[in-house]
Design an enzyme around this catalytic site. Structure first.
Site, PDB file in Angstrom:
ATOM      1  N   LYS A  13       0.799  -1.090  -0.119  1.00  0.00           N
ATOM      2  CA  LYS A  13      -0.072  -0.023  -0.052  1.00  0.00           C
ATOM      3  C   LYS A  13       0.919   1.302   0.030  1.00  0.00           C
ATOM      4  O   LYS A  13       2.157   1.063   0.287  1.00  0.00           O
ATOM      5  CB  LYS A  13      -0.958  -0.266   1.184  1.00  0.00           C
ATOM      6  CG  LYS A  13      -0.294  -0.066   2.650  1.00  0.00           C
ATOM      7  CD  LYS A  13       0.347   1.322   3.037  1.00  0.00           C
ATOM      8  CE  LYS A  13       1.036   1.233   4.362  1.00  0.00           C
ATOM      9  NZ  LYS A  13       1.790   2.452   4.877  1.00  0.00           N
ATOM     10  N   ASP A 137      -2.228  -1.734  10.022  1.00  0.00           N
ATOM     11  CA  ASP A 137      -2.694  -1.764   8.743  1.00  0.00           C
ATOM     12  C   ASP A 137      -3.387  -3.103   8.427  1.00  0.00           C
ATOM     13  O   ASP A 137      -3.669  -2.867   7.311  1.00  0.00           O
ATOM     14  CB  ASP A 137      -1.388  -1.481   7.746  1.00  0.00           C
ATOM     15  CG  ASP A 137      -0.838  -0.115   7.600  1.00  0.00           C
ATOM     16  OD1 ASP A 137      -1.814   0.998   7.990  1.00  0.00           O
ATOM     17  OD2 ASP A 137       0.415   0.037   7.418  1.00  0.00           O
TER      18      ASP A 137
END
Length: 291
Positions: A13, A137
């Site tokens: 990401k 995350d």
């Protein structure tokens, strides 16, 4: 079946802006940040085995209990009691210490694969609940949807913020410590610009003036190459460039494919691990039996 081999990909990401709002009594920080995907990925192969074992083709990555894959296995086993042992083989491509979420992505995929292979029937929300100690995350990677993360990163408002432009991301071969990045960052509870409004309403060529990663202020003085790389992205023709997460990787967003390709090739020639992600990229979240 005992002989089945299961395969899936674990994606990286980037953070589109990152506001560090306050330092919490727990030692964590309240943040808000946009999260979207890269085509940069690790590849998993999982099969039943006599004992739990993790093999990674990158010898610099530890395979002991410090690895989030092993922590995810232990967490799930403690929660439900796994019926079998497995060999996890990982083709590691996402750099560690880069701010790309590779460890959290690996942990999330481990939970998702075991949930499917063992037919546990756990929902995404149940997987998120049991994964809260694995990393901020991990919930994002379990859901697999772009959005705005708040709190310590667990609260995610799903919004389609995947840029419809080329993204070139580069790791400068120097790892960044997340605790160090936050330790030297001064929280700002009142950012100058609204993150959600910026990401959903402002033109992308305005982002360089209003969209900030607050952790750059603490990382760039310690890892000069990251700051230089951000400048290099603009020199290559990026309409926006930023460090991702707590660093040290930097990405540039490009409107035209040939400009992005030139940047990608130029960074590869400097021997930096580099990725180019297509406009509007959507990750393949499938978990498949290997033919």
């Amino acid at each position: 079946m005992a002989n089945d081999v299961w395969i899936a990909d674990s994606y990286a990401k980037i953070n589109l802006g990152l506001h560090v709002l306050e330092r919490l009594p727990t030692g964590y920080h309240a943040i808000e940040t946009g999260l979207c995907f890269l085509e940069w990925r690790d590849h998993f192969e999982v099969r039943q085995a006599p004992e739990m074992k993790l093999e990674i083709d990158d010898e610099s990555i530890p395979t002991d209990e410090s690895n989030l894959i092993n922590q995810a296995i232990e967490t799930l086993d403690r929660y439900v009691g796994l019926k079998h042992n497995y060999l996890f083989r990982v083709d590691k491509r996402i750099p560690a210490g880069a701010g790309l979420g590779g460890g959290s992505s690996n942990a999330a995929l481990t939970l998702r694969m075991l949930n499917k292979i063992e037919e546990l029937g756990l929902s995404d929300d149940e997987l998120i609940d049991l994964s809260r100690d694995l990393g901020a995350d991990v919930p994002f990677f379990i859901k697999g949807k772009t959005g705005i993360a708040k709190g310590i990163g667990h609260e995610i408002e799903e919004i389609n913020i995947q840029p419809n432009f080329w993204i070139v991301t580069c790791f400068p071969n120097e790892q960044s410590s997340t605790p160090e990045a936050y330790k030297h960052c001064a929280p700002n509870p009142d950012p100058d610009f609204d993150l959600k409004k910026t990401l959903t309403e402002e033109e992308i060529d305005e982002w360089q003036y209003i969209l900030n990663n607050d952790l750059e202020q603490s990382v760039f003085p310690r890892i000069n190459v990251s700051g230089n790389m951000k400048d290099q992205m603009y020199e290559f023709g990026a309409v926006y460039a930023s460090m991702t997460g707590s660093g040290s990787a930097v990405y540039g967003i490009f409107e035209q494919d040939f400009v992005a390709t030139n940047a990608y090739k130029g960074l590869l020639e400097l021997d930096f691990p580099t990725n180019m992600t297509r406009p509007g990229f959507e990750p393949d979240y499938g978990i498949y039996r290997k033919a």
